[in-house]
Design an enzyme around this catalytic site. Structure first.
Site, PDB file in Angstrom:
ATOM      1  N   CYS A   3       0.869  -1.186   0.000  1.00 46.77           N
ATOM      2  CA  CYS A   3       0.000   0.000   0.000  1.00 46.77           C
ATOM      3  C   CYS A   3       0.901   1.231   0.000  1.00 46.77           C
ATOM      4  CB  CYS A   3      -0.975  -0.017   1.172  1.00 46.77           C
ATOM      5  SG  CYS A   3      -0.201   0.028   2.809  1.00 46.77           S
ATOM      6  N   ARG A   9      -3.261  -0.567   5.501  1.00 42.69           N
ATOM      7  CA  ARG A   9      -3.871  -1.677   4.763  1.00 42.69           C
ATOM      8  C   ARG A   9      -2.953  -2.892   4.588  1.00 42.69           C
ATOM      9  NH1 ARG A   9      -5.277   2.081  -0.216  1.00 42.69           N
ATOM     10  NH2 ARG A   9      -3.321   2.946   0.582  1.00 42.69           N
ATOM     11  N   ASP A 111      -8.234   3.813   1.236  1.00 46.28           N
ATOM     12  CA  ASP A 111      -7.270   4.141   2.289  1.00 46.28           C
ATOM     13  C   ASP A 111      -8.041   4.611   3.539  1.00 46.28           C
ATOM     14  OD1 ASP A 111      -5.268   5.085   3.841  1.00 46.28           O
ATOM     15  OD2 ASP A 111      -4.402   6.409   2.331  1.00 46.28           O
TER      16      ASP A 111
END
Ligand code: 4NP
Length: 142
Positions: A3, A9, A111
């Site tokens: 990420c 994440r 996100d």
């Protein structure tokens, strides 16, 4: 698992996929496109949501994706289309391109960094569903 910051994440994704695959056969790791959070533990909200699901990611440390990762890993899963573009820009080798895939086909894992608990829970659920599919695919070796 890749990420942007490797604190929200991808640490969750690393923790979940590690749980679903036998350690003796697979090495699962995560990294960030950026080095912004280098050496930091995952975001506390990521640690909390995975802990609620009996997975401990608190000892992970953020690191930046390195071009050597293209050689060291067979599959590179990215969380969103921006990550995809950024990773692909690091190589000109078609063999490397073929290793990079969105974690969820045609979909971004949003996100959650500027969100709250709900965004982190939604993020966890999306990643979990995707990792079940990925683990089944990898275990069948296709
Ligand atoms: P991640 O989330 O890419 O899921 O780790 C982010 C973490 C930090 C920042 C952006 C996204 N940041 O701008 O610091």
């Amino acid at each position: 698992m890749v990420c942007l910051g490797n604190i929200c994440r991808s640490p969750i994704a690393e923790g979940i996929l590690t749980k679903y695959l036998p350690k003796s056969l697979f090495k699962v790791d995560s990294a960030g496109i950026s080095s912004l959070h280098h050496g930091e533990k995952p975001d506390l909200r990521s640690i909390d949501i995975t802990k609620k699901n009996k997975i401990d990611i608190s000892s992970q440390k953020s690191r930046q994706f390195n071009v050597k990762d293209f050689e060291n890993f067979d599959h590179i899963y990215v969380m969103d289309n921006t990550n995809l573009k950024d990773i692909l820009s690091l190589s000109t080798n078609p063999k490397n391109y073929s290793k990079v895939k969105l974690l969820i086909k045609n979909k971004d894992v949003p996100d959650p960094y500027y969100g709250g608990i709900k965004e982190f829970k939604d993020c966890y659920d999306l990643i979990d569903k995707a990792c079940v599919k990925i683990a089944n695919k990898l275990l069948k070796n296709d």
